[in-house]
Design a protein around this motif. Structure first.
Motif, PDB file in Angstrom:
ATOM      1  N   ALA A   1     -42.342  -7.008 -10.228  1.00  0.00           N
ATOM      2  CA  ALA A   1     -41.986  -7.480  -8.888  1.00  0.00           C
ATOM      3  C   ALA A   1     -41.384  -8.877  -8.934  1.00  0.00           C
ATOM      4  N   ALA A   2     -41.932  -9.736  -9.798  1.00  0.00           N
ATOM      5  CA  ALA A   2     -41.396 -11.091  -9.932  1.00  0.00           C
ATOM      6  C   ALA A   2     -39.945 -11.061 -10.403  1.00  0.00           C
ATOM      7  N   LEU A   3     -39.611 -10.109 -11.266  1.00  0.00           N
ATOM      8  CA  LEU A   3     -38.231  -9.975 -11.728  1.00  0.00           C
ATOM      9  C   LEU A   3     -37.333  -9.365 -10.648  1.00  0.00           C
ATOM     10  N   ALA A   4     -37.883  -8.432  -9.871  1.00  0.00           N
ATOM     11  CA  ALA A   4     -37.078  -7.721  -8.869  1.00  0.00           C
ATOM     12  C   ALA A   4     -36.761  -8.578  -7.647  1.00  0.00           C
ATOM     13  N   LEU A   5     -37.617  -9.545  -7.339  1.00  0.00           N
ATOM     14  CA  LEU A   5     -37.400 -10.365  -6.141  1.00  0.00           C
ATOM     15  C   LEU A   5     -36.062 -11.104  -6.167  1.00  0.00           C
ATOM     16  N   PRO A   6     -35.747 -11.892  -7.217  1.00  0.00           N
ATOM     17  CA  PRO A   6     -34.445 -12.572  -7.205  1.00  0.00           C
ATOM     18  C   PRO A   6     -33.269 -11.607  -7.266  1.00  0.00           C
ATOM     19  N   LEU A   7     -33.437 -10.457  -7.947  1.00  0.00           N
ATOM     20  CA  LEU A   7     -32.354  -9.476  -7.983  1.00  0.00           C
ATOM     21  C   LEU A   7     -32.053  -8.951  -6.583  1.00  0.00           C
ATOM     22  N   MET A   8     -33.118  -8.681  -5.812  1.00  0.00           N
ATOM     23  CA  MET A   8     -32.922  -8.236  -4.442  1.00  0.00           C
ATOM     24  C   MET A   8     -32.230  -9.315  -3.616  1.00  0.00           C
ATOM     25  N   ALA A   9     -32.704 -10.565  -3.761  1.00  0.00           N
ATOM     26  CA  ALA A   9     -32.139 -11.666  -2.982  1.00  0.00           C
ATOM     27  C   ALA A   9     -30.670 -11.863  -3.306  1.00  0.00           C
ATOM     28  N   PHE A  10     -30.308 -11.797  -4.583  1.00  0.00           N
ATOM     29  CA  PHE A  10     -28.912 -11.971  -4.975  1.00  0.00           C
ATOM     30  C   PHE A  10     -28.048 -10.835  -4.437  1.00  0.00           C
ATOM     31  N   SER A  11     -28.549  -9.601  -4.523  1.00  0.00           N
ATOM     32  CA  SER A  11     -27.766  -8.453  -4.059  1.00  0.00           C
ATOM     33  C   SER A  11     -27.493  -8.545  -2.562  1.00  0.00           C
ATOM     34  N   ILE A  12     -28.522  -8.865  -1.794  1.00  0.00           N
ATOM     35  CA  ILE A  12     -28.354  -8.947  -0.342  1.00  0.00           C
ATOM     36  C   ILE A  12     -27.496 -10.143   0.034  1.00  0.00           C
ATOM     37  N   SER A  13     -27.691 -11.287  -0.639  1.00  0.00           N
ATOM     38  CA  SER A  13     -26.888 -12.473  -0.343  1.00  0.00           C
ATOM     39  C   SER A  13     -25.423 -12.224  -0.654  1.00  0.00           C
ATOM     40  N   GLU A  14     -25.162 -11.542  -1.777  1.00  0.00           N
ATOM     41  CA  GLU A  14     -23.779 -11.226  -2.130  1.00  0.00           C
ATOM     42  C   GLU A  14     -23.153 -10.311  -1.086  1.00  0.00           C
ATOM     43  N   ASN A  15     -23.932  -9.351  -0.590  1.00  0.00           N
ATOM     44  CA  ASN A  15     -23.421  -8.452   0.440  1.00  0.00           C
ATOM     45  C   ASN A  15     -23.128  -9.220   1.728  1.00  0.00           C
ATOM     46  N   ARG A  16     -24.004 -10.189   2.062  1.00  0.00           N
ATOM     47  CA  ARG A  16     -23.772 -11.000   3.257  1.00  0.00           C
ATOM     48  C   ARG A  16     -22.507 -11.833   3.106  1.00  0.00           C
ATOM     49  N   LEU A  17     -22.310 -12.423   1.934  1.00  0.00           N
ATOM     50  CA  LEU A  17     -21.106 -13.222   1.701  1.00  0.00           C
ATOM     51  C   LEU A  17     -19.850 -12.363   1.762  1.00  0.00           C
ATOM     52  N   ARG A  18     -19.931 -11.155   1.178  1.00  0.00           N
ATOM     53  CA  ARG A  18     -18.786 -10.254   1.215  1.00  0.00           C
ATOM     54  C   ARG A  18     -18.471  -9.845   2.649  1.00  0.00           C
ATOM     55  N   SER A  19     -19.527  -9.628   3.438  1.00  0.00           N
ATOM     56  CA  SER A  19     -19.317  -9.269   4.841  1.00  0.00           C
ATOM     57  C   SER A  19     -18.661 -10.414   5.594  1.00  0.00           C
ATOM     58  N   LEU A  20     -19.104 -11.656   5.311  1.00  0.00           N
ATOM     59  CA  LEU A  20     -18.496 -12.819   5.952  1.00  0.00           C
ATOM     60  C   LEU A  20     -17.026 -12.953   5.572  1.00  0.00           C
ATOM     61  N   ALA A  21     -16.702 -12.618   4.315  1.00  0.00           N
ATOM     62  CA  ALA A  21     -15.322 -12.731   3.855  1.00  0.00           C
ATOM     63  C   ALA A  21     -14.436 -11.636   4.434  1.00  0.00           C
ATOM     64  N   GLU A  22     -15.017 -10.471   4.767  1.00  0.00           N
ATOM     65  CA  GLU A  22     -14.233  -9.337   5.224  1.00  0.00           C
ATOM     66  C   GLU A  22     -14.190  -9.214   6.748  1.00  0.00           C
ATOM     67  N   ARG A  23     -15.138  -9.805   7.431  1.00  0.00           N
ATOM     68  CA  ARG A  23     -15.265  -9.590   8.869  1.00  0.00           C
ATOM     69  C   ARG A  23     -14.886 -10.833   9.659  1.00  0.00           C
ATOM     70  N   ASP A  24     -14.386 -10.585  10.845  1.00  0.00           N
ATOM     71  CA  ASP A  24     -14.115 -11.667  11.774  1.00  0.00           C
ATOM     72  C   ASP A  24     -15.435 -12.198  12.313  1.00  0.00           C
ATOM     73  N   GLY A  25     -15.635 -13.504  12.233  1.00  0.00           N
ATOM     74  CA  GLY A  25     -16.922 -14.089  12.591  1.00  0.00           C
ATOM     75  C   GLY A  25     -17.294 -13.921  14.049  1.00  0.00           C
ATOM     76  N   LEU A  26     -16.319 -13.831  14.936  1.00  0.00           N
ATOM     77  CA  LEU A  26     -16.611 -13.739  16.369  1.00  0.00           C
ATOM     78  C   LEU A  26     -16.893 -12.312  16.805  1.00  0.00           C
ATOM     79  N   THR A  27     -16.086 -11.358  16.364  1.00  0.00           N
ATOM     80  CA  THR A  27     -16.180  -9.980  16.868  1.00  0.00           C
ATOM     81  C   THR A  27     -16.888  -9.023  15.916  1.00  0.00           C
ATOM     82  N   GLY A  28     -16.962  -9.356  14.631  1.00  0.00           N
ATOM     83  CA  GLY A  28     -17.547  -8.452  13.656  1.00  0.00           C
ATOM     84  C   GLY A  28     -16.588  -7.375  13.173  1.00  0.00           C
TER      85      GLY A  28
END
Length: 397
Positions: A207-234
């Motif tokens: 679990a200790a190993l999986a926690l940062p992997l989960m955080a990185f995966s979700i954070s990367e997805n959030r960043l990719r969404s921010l890069a692909e989506r319009d911030g006002l309308t989505g």
């Protein structure tokens, strides 16, 4: 396998791994703009390592409070810190975070009171309380993971699986100890507890190993969404719309299927900003984006490419479908315009539409013609749609 022989080595390796993982999490915490969840998880690894070290030291040190009570306190604190880190990572409002932390601290205080009151009577019973407390914490952690909104589900499911196994294991330990205390004489109790401890060590380290992997995966997805989506309308931003539109154009050309592009621009949008303010203008753009998402199909591609200008890329089964779609969009925007201070806003749009033809060599060619058609609609009075080379025109709204 001789469990007694290998358990000390396993504990030492587990302590070393958790210290290394904790150090890595602490380093990540400083690298990632001091994101609190990594610091909390680093403390969790440290608490688990310290608790395991103190528990293992009972063979060499005759200090029951340190090797017993304090060790159990740290081992119970470790999963609670994992849960606190998940709560921090979920980015809930500060008020909810504070309420959750207070509840967690209260639960931990009650846990300390329970193990303190039972430790002197029976250390085994205190271990059972620790196992029960851990099982309850893991149950809440599983629920907390399910509430994290993300499209990256695999690392979340892996953690849920580990937490489920861990929770079941801790609950089994608590039940075995309870039976031993109530009935007495559970055959091979120490061997069973050692087996549970071995699995507990493996699961905690995993679990200790999986926690940062989960955080990185979700954070990367959030960043990719921010890069692909319009911030006002989505909706898709200009770059993503061009990319997805180009792909749709290539698929339609390869399969010899129909494709249309609608370019929509709100009428007199500057007057809305001037009269009602930019906050009202932003709400208008959000409302229009919701209308587009509701009225168009899931496989349609919708984006905001600038100011008050939107583009929809429509795979078609009928060449005339997009004319009816454009009519419906104009009617819905006019009918469901936002209300400002209780009064309906007179909102309308103009649309330029184009259907893919052999003369279109790229998606950009279609966009250019749709843009020209849009300006024709504007010049002919607005609140209408124009379709070059199609005789059937939608009625003026």
């Amino acid at each position: 396998m001789n469990i007694q022989l290998h358990l000390p080595t396993l504990v030492i390796v587990s302590i070393a791994l958790n210290l290394l993982i904790g150090g890595l999490l602490w380093w990540i915490y400083h690298l990632r703009a001091r994101q609190p969840c990594f610091r909390i998880w680093a403390f969790s690894c440290a608490a688990f390592a310290a608790g395991s070290l103190l528990a293992g030291a009972r063979v060499f040190v005759d200090a029951p409070f340190v090797t017993g009570f304090l060790a159990l306190a740290l081992l119970g604190l470790s999963p609670l810190l994992v849960l606190m880190g998940l709560q921090s990572f979920s980015r809930l409002p500060s008020r909810h975070q504070r309420l959750f932390y207070r509840f967690g601290l209260g639960a931990f205080g009650l846990y300390l009171i329970l193990i303190a009151s039972t430790f002197l009577q029976s250390e085994t019973l205190a271990r059972g309380i620790t196992a029960l407390f851990s099982a309850l914490v893991f149950s809440v952690a599983i629920y907390r993971l399910s509430a994290i909104a993300t499209q990256v589900r695999l690392p979340v499911r892996v953690l849920q699986f580990l937490f489920t196994l861990h929770g079941v294991l801790m609950m089994a330990q608590a039940l075995i100890i309870a039976v031993d205390q109530l009935v007495g004489g559970v055959h091979g109790l120490e061997t069973i507890l050692r087996l549970i401890l071995i699995n507990h060590i493996f699961l905690a380290t995993g679990a200790a190993l999986a926690l940062p992997l989960m955080a990185f995966s979700i954070s990367e997805n959030r960043l990719r969404s921010l890069a692909e989506r319009d911030g006002l309308t989505g909706l898709y931003n200009r770059r993503s719309l061009l990319r997805e539109g180009t792909r749709a154009f290539s698929r339609a050309r390869a399969s010899n299927s129909a494709l249309a592009v609608l370019m929509l621009d709100l009428d007199h949008f500057k007057l809305i900003n001037d009269q009602w303010g930019h906050a009202a203008g932003d709400e208008v753009l959000r409302q229009v984006s919701r209308i587009l998402e509701a009225e168009l199909r899931e496989d349609d591609i919708v984006g905001r490419i600038g100011g008050e200008e939107f583009v929809a890329v429509l795979p078609l089964s009928d060449d005339k479908d997009f004319i009816r779609i454009a009519n419906r969009l104009l009617e819905t925007i006019a009918r469901r315009g936002p209300h400002i201070k209780g009064s309906p806003m007179e909102l309308s749009a103009s649309i330029g539409g184009i259907r893919m033809a052999p003369r279109h060599r790229t998606f950009a060619d279609m966009l250019q013609e749709a843009d020209t058609a849009l300006y024709t609609a504007k010049n002919r009075g607005r609140n209408r749609a124009e379709f070059p080379e199609i005789s059937e025109q939608p009625a003026l709204l």
